[in-house]
Structures are given as structure tokens and as C-alpha cells.
Design an enzyme around this catalytic site. Structure first.
Site, PDB file in Angstrom:
ATOM      1  N   ASP A 118      50.591 -51.270  93.762  1.00 51.08           N
ATOM      2  CA  ASP A 118      49.799 -52.457  94.070  1.00 51.08           C
ATOM      3  C   ASP A 118      50.264 -53.046  95.397  1.00 51.08           C
ATOM      4  O   ASP A 118      51.062 -53.967  95.436  1.00 51.08           O
ATOM      5  CB  ASP A 118      49.992 -53.468  92.930  1.00 51.08           C
ATOM      6  CG  ASP A 118      48.885 -54.497  92.898  1.00 51.08           C
ATOM      7  OD1 ASP A 118      47.966 -54.412  93.734  1.00 51.08           O
ATOM      8  OD2 ASP A 118      48.945 -55.388  92.045  1.00 51.08           O
ATOM      9  N   GLU A 127      50.131 -51.202  88.233  1.00 46.43           N
ATOM     10  CA  GLU A 127      48.692 -51.412  88.261  1.00 46.43           C
ATOM     11  C   GLU A 127      47.942 -50.309  87.514  1.00 46.43           C
ATOM     12  O   GLU A 127      46.868 -50.536  86.977  1.00 46.43           O
ATOM     13  CB  GLU A 127      48.241 -51.469  89.722  1.00 46.43           C
ATOM     14  CG  GLU A 127      46.905 -52.112  89.913  1.00 46.43           C
ATOM     15  CD  GLU A 127      46.419 -52.001  91.347  1.00 46.43           C
ATOM     16  OE1 GLU A 127      47.085 -51.326  92.159  1.00 46.43           O
ATOM     17  OE2 GLU A 127      45.369 -52.557  91.653  1.00 46.43           O
ATOM     18  N   LYS A 145      50.164 -45.893  90.405  1.00 42.97           N
ATOM     19  CA  LYS A 145      49.294 -46.600  91.344  1.00 42.97           C
ATOM     20  C   LYS A 145      50.051 -47.815  91.833  1.00 42.97           C
ATOM     21  O   LYS A 145      50.463 -48.663  91.047  1.00 42.97           O
ATOM     22  CB  LYS A 145      48.011 -47.023  90.641  1.00 42.97           C
ATOM     23  CG  LYS A 145      46.989 -47.635  91.583  1.00 42.97           C
ATOM     24  CD  LYS A 145      45.654 -47.742  90.899  1.00 42.97           C
ATOM     25  CE  LYS A 145      44.586 -48.335  91.795  1.00 42.97           C
ATOM     26  NZ  LYS A 145      45.008 -49.017  92.996  1.00 42.97           N
TER      27      LYS A 145
END
Lengths: 338, 282
Positions: free
Chosen positions: A51, A194, A49
Site C-alpha cells: 500500500d 492491502e 500487495k
């Protein structure tokens, strides 16, 4: 929502070539927040993921554009990505990805990206390009060669994505690993990312939808901190706690500032904390270092807070911290940096 | 000055007559490019084409037309224009003397140096000196290349400068421009602060300080090219910076490999995503 706006020129072209019309805009598919990794990892691909800011890039063979999650045109904010169109030449394409910036440790940093993401003035953008370089991490292909790919399952779209030459000065393909949730999560944790996004292998791309076919698992750290002060909530209700100022002891028993926590309070927390803050008030700072907070009020360091945070930033300051509760079972003197 | 004068005549006012020449005072330094054919670099020519039949029209068949309404023209012949042109006069006739400060710089167009001819030197000196003393400038008219000009004559370091000027109806009054704020009294304190800021930035005007950096950059490109150097536009993003993101991916890869090594056995069944998938799709 206007999903399939099409320009006139495209309509005209369509009558000649009988190709599908490439939409001008596509709102990105979104992930549902999940507390844990999916139970059957073999059905999922796991991606990191990123950021940053979500962006959909569109190249119609002549014009390059970049569209934000809320369908704003952000093409001019990231000139680094303009040459991406040249890679595709006459092949129209739509790619989904995330624009990220890296910190000095070469880790994605949203706070650094914030210096770029709002800048629209071209002169300022040009100047910032060398200072805050950005990268487009590409994780999906939605359109290619006059064909929509959004109905294809993720795994087939991924095949198409991997066939594309996607390694440029400012863009690259995001890695994906089938079935390897634990490993990807561990790597993400180690690299202070993240979190992880799990995508069902058989799932089509659903523009604009927050779909359970995509699950995001956020990485949070969890720790206890001494409350050494607070900042009242801005505005009229000034006796409410806006944020708590946190610290930990070093081996010399000096209290070090570790940042503030301003979210995660419920109404009971608010009542309890504002009462406690007033009863423990002291005029001097218990912290050994300077507290860079405007309007800070200090308390006797007698309370311990449980706090979740994303990671520690420069000088050990917590980022994206959330209050989880008071630890009445803990003695503040025990709170040392692990 | 090596350049040629662009006008000869005389300054007149009252009974005084001073024979003078004009020289350009400003030389624009824009870099001229020519249009070439990209295939063979042959210099291209412009041709007038009649859209009615696509054929070229030669200059002797080109006349001037004034558009009365869309598609409706009156043709005006060169001879008619010449008849209307101001009489070719050889004089710069000073009509008034005014304070220089009274002429807003917005009126000035192009400057020329006024230089006396041999028989006019004495009178010229006298005029310059008396204008310097009285701190006045002359407002005059003269004709150059079939056009009548309004101009100001002002002394500068012992010489006369002629500034051609715009006529009043050519200058757009400021109140016709949108967005110019009405006059209003500013806050005393803010005004003081702003004045202090201006004061702190105040300096002597040094024109040599300001350069046309664009022209200099283009000039540099041309010179390098002329010397045979290949010009490539430097990429906006340095290669080093790409390293940042690829390093990150490599670190993640290594991190994942390590995590897999220490992970439970089942994870090993799904090694490298790519190979797993290849087997599936095959």
C-alpha cells in the site's frame, strides 16, 4: 502514450556499442482486480500487495531517476533511494517496485506515506526523511546490462531479480511464493496488508497495460455498525448523505465512534438514507466519545449498517470503509465489538 | 587595531582639512580551499593556454581586449588605462551633507573605519560631534587604487565610518524587476492582522544572534581532520529504520510459515518458492 522515448546521448552510444536503447520511461504494468485467488495456483506466483506508490527506478550508469505510475519524475522526493544507483555501478538497470512507509507497528501505511509523497521542496524532504522514512520494495526487473527483459516470462525475470544484490538501507526485494496463494493471503491478512497480487509465471511484462496476467485480490474486513449520525454531502445537494457516522457498543452499553463511511452508496441508498436520517434526527450525539467530524448531524442509534473496510486504524477507526447496505434484521443493541 | 591602514589622506570640506587613515571594517570569513591533485595532493597551478596551438602563454604576452562584436576585439594597453585613471588624489572631498535616512541601504557597498592622524585629532572630534548633533552624513568622493569611489561618511559611536557607495546607474531600479506587485490598498482587517503578527515578532536587532552555520560546520570538519579524525558523512538513513522493513518481511515469512503449517495438504507441495523454481529451471 510515449513508450520509448530515448535521449540523444543514448542514441549516439548505441551506434558504438550496438546495445539496446534503455527507454527513458516505462509505464508500469497493472493488475486486474479479482474477487478471489486464481483457480490454478500452481501457475502463479503470489506477492504481497504493498500500500504505497508505484515507482519505476532507472539507472543508466550515471544518473538515477524514479518515475511515478503516471510517468512523473519523483526522483527528488525520495533521496533515500539515490544510492541505489551506486549498487549497480556501470550496469544500467530498470526496476519496478513500490515506495512504502511504515506505521509505528511497522506495517505499510499509505496515510503515513502521504506526508512524503507530495513533498518536493528539498529542505522539507530532508527534514521529513528521519520522521517518515520510506522503503522501496522491488518486485520486478525490466532492464539489465543493455538488455530488455520485458519479453521474458515472469519466472525468468524473477531469477534475474534474485541474482541482484538488493538489500540496502532503504530498499529490499519483495518476497514471491509460487503456488502459495492461500498462505500468502493468510499472512497478508494477519499482517493487515492491502492484499495479494498473483502473477502468471509465464507472463511477459506489458508496460502500461492492465493485464489479467496479474490479479490483485484485496483483503477486506466486513462488519456491522450502528449508525449514530451523518455528514451531509458537501456542495449544493446538502440533503444527500456524504458519509454515515458509525459506532459499536461496549460492555457498558456506551456507543463508541468507529469512523465514517462515505462510499458504496447507490441512488436508492441515498434516497433511503437521507429520508431516514431526517426522521431519526436528534440534537445530541449518541456517541460516548467526541466525533471529530465537521458538520456532523446526529440520529437516534436505531439503524445498523453493513460495512466493508480495509482495517481498523488507531483508536479503532475504520480505514477505507465502504457501505454495503442496511441490516434491518439486526437490533442495534447487539452491535458490539467482536 | 593591529591591522594596517589601507589608505592615508585627508578629509576636506570648505577650508577644513583633517588628515586621516582608513581601516577595513569588515573581514569576510569565507573558508578558502585550494585545488590539489587527488593522487598526490600537490597544489595545482593555473596556466593560460592558447587554444590555437595548445601552448602556454606567459603573462608578459597577455593583453586586455574588449569584445566589440563576437570575435572582434580592440586591444587596450595598460598605459592607456593608466592615462584614463583618475588622478591620484589624497583627499576625501565632502560635497554634500544629507540625512542618513535619505540614502537607501541598497547604495552601500563596503564600510571602512576612518581614523585621524596625530595632527588631525581635534578637527576629527569636532566633525564627528557636529555630524552627530545635526544627524547628517557627508557624501564624498575619493580615489583608492586607481578607482574613484562615491562614499558616505557617517558618525558611529564617536568615530567616522566611510561607506563606499554604488553610483546611481549601477543600482537597478525596482520597477525594472519582473514580478514586483503594483501598489494597491490592502484590506483593512488583513492589514491589521499582519501588523499584529509583525508586532508579535518584533524584537531588538542582535547581530550576534545570527551565525554562519555552514562555515561553522565546514570549520568543524577541517578541525577534526587536522586532528586526524576520519570524517565520514553520516548516512541519511539510520540502520534502525531499515529494520522496519526487514522486520516486516520476517514477520510475513513467519506468518506464511504458520499459515502453511495449518493449511491443506496440497499447499505443502509448493514449499519455498525459490527451491521449487530451482528444480523447474534445472
Amino acid at each position: 502514450m510515449k513508450l520509448l522515448q530515448t535521449s540523444n546521448t543514448q542514441k549516439r552510444r548505441r551506434t558504438v556499442t550496438a546495445r539496446q536503447e534503455m527507454p527513458l520511461l516505462l509505464p508500469p504494468m497493472l493488475a486486474v482486480l479479482s474477487q478471489r485467488l486464481p483457480v490454478k495456483p500452481a501457475d502463479y506466483a503470489f506477492e504481497y500487495k504493498w500500500d504505497g506508490v508505484r515507482a519505476i527506478c532507472r539507472w543508466d550508469g550515471r544518473q538515477f531517476s524514479l518515475q511515478s505510475r503516471n510517468q512523473l519524475d519523483i526522483t527528488n522526493r525520495y533521496p533515500e533511494l539515490w544510492p541505489l544507483g551506486d549498487v549497480f555501478g556501470s550496469r544500467p538497470v530498470m526496476l519496478d517496485g513500490e515506495v512504502i512507509a511504515l506505521d509505528e507497528k511497522e506495517r505499510p501505511s499509505f496515510s503515513r506515506l502521504q506526508r512524503r509523497m507530495h513533498v518536493r521542496d528539498m529542505t522539507a524532504v530532508r527534514r521529513l526523511m528521519s520522521e517518515v522514512p520510506i522503503f522501496f520494495v522491488i518486485f520486478d526487473v525490466l532492464w539489465l546490462d543493455g538488455q530488455s527483459l520485458i519479453e521474458l516470462p515472469w519466472i525468468q525475470r524473477r531469477d534475474r531479480l534474485e541474482e541482484l544484490e538488493l538489500s540496502g538501507p532503504a530498499w529490499l526485494r519483495s518476497p514471491a511464493h509460487i503456488g502459495e496463494g492461500e498462505g500468502v493471503l493468510a499472512a497478508a491478512r494477519q499482517m493487515e496488508l492491502e492484499g495479494v497480487v498473483a502473477k502468471r509465471l509465464d507472463s511477459p511484462y506489458r508496460p502500461g497495460l492492465r493485464s489479467p496476467d496479474w490479479l490483485k485480490v484485496k483483503i477486506v474486513a466486513d462488519d456491522e455498525f450502528v449508525i449514530g449520525g451523518w455528514v451531509p454531502e458537501a456542495g449544493t445537494r446538502t440533503n444527500r448523505v456524504g458519509s454515515l457516522l458509525l459506532g459499536y457498543y461496549d460492555e457498558l452499553k456506551q456507543l463508541h465512534f468507529a469512523g465514517g463511511v462515505g462510499t458504496g452508496f447507490n441512488d436508492d441508498d441515498h434516497k433511503r438514507l437521507s429520508r431516514l436520517m431526517r426522521s431519526l434526527a436528534q440534537s445530541t450525539s449518541p456517541f460516548a466519545d467526541r466525533v471529530p467530524k465537521v458538520g456532523a448531524l446526529f440520529v437516534k442509534p436505531q439503524l445498523v449498517a453493513q460495512v466493508e473496510y480495509r482495517r481498523k486504524g488507531p483508536e479503532g477507526i475504520l480505514q477505507q470503509a465502504a457501505f454495503k447496505g442496511l441490516r434491518t434484521d439486526k437490533d442495534p443493541d447487539e452491535i458490539e465489538l467482536a | 587595531m593591529a591591522s594596517r591602514s589601507i589608505w592615508t589622506g585627508s578629509i576636506t570640506f570648505g577650508l577644513v582639512n583633517i588628515p586621516v587613515k582608513l581601516f577595513v571594517a569588515v573581514r569576510e570569513k569565507n573558508i578558502q580551499f585550494h585545488m590539489l591533485h587527488d593522487q598526490d595532493h600537490v597544489r595545482l597551478q593555473r596556466k593560460m593556454i592558447c587554444p590555437a596551438d595548445g601552448k602556454e602563454v606567459h603573462s608578459e604576452h597577455v593583453v586586455k581586449g574588449y569584445e566589440l562584436s563576437p570575435g572582434q576585439y580592440v586591444v587596450v594597453r595598460e598605459a592607456e588605462l593608466e592615462a584614463a585613471a583618475p588622478k591620484k588624489s589624497k583627499t576625501i572631498e565632502i560635497e554634500d551633507f544629507v540625512d542618513l535616512g535619505q540614502i537607501d541601504p541598497v547604495y552601500f557597498d563596503r564600510p571602512y573605519y576612518v581614523v585621524p592622524q596625530e595632527q588631525g585629532v581635534k578637527a576629527y572630534r569636532l566633525l564627528v560631534e557636529s555630524m552627530e548633533k545635526s544627524k547628517k552624513v557627508g557624501v564624498a568622493r575619493f580615489v583608492m587604487r586607481n578607482k574613484e569611489y562615491l562614499c558616505a561618511l557617517r558618525p558611529q559611536e564617536g568615530a567616522l565610518v566611510l561607506e563606499t557607495m554604488h553610483f546611481n546607474d549601477e543600482v537597478i531600479p525596482v520597477d525594472q524587476v519582473d514580478g514586483v506587485p503594483h501598489k494597491a490598498k490592502s484590506d483593512e482587517r488583513e492589514l491589521k492582522m499582519a501588523s499584529q503578527l509583525i508586532e508579535s515578532l518584533s524584537t531588538k536587532f542582535k547581530p550576534e544572534k545570527y551565525h554562519d552555520t555552514y562555515r561553522e560546520a565546514v570549520q568543524e570538519i577541517i578541525e577534526k581532520k587536522a586532528e586526524g579524525e576520519k570524517i565520514v558523512t553520516p548516512p541519511d538513513v539510520e540502520v534502525k529504520k531499515k529494520g522496519g522493513a526487514t522486520n516486516l518481511m520476517a514477520a510475513l515469512e513467519a506468518s506464511l510459515a504458520k499459515a502453511k503449517g495449518s493449511a491443506r495438504a496440497p499447499a505443502a507441495a509448493h514449499t519455498a518458492a525459490r527451491t521449487t523454481r530451482r528444480r523447474r529451471s534445472a
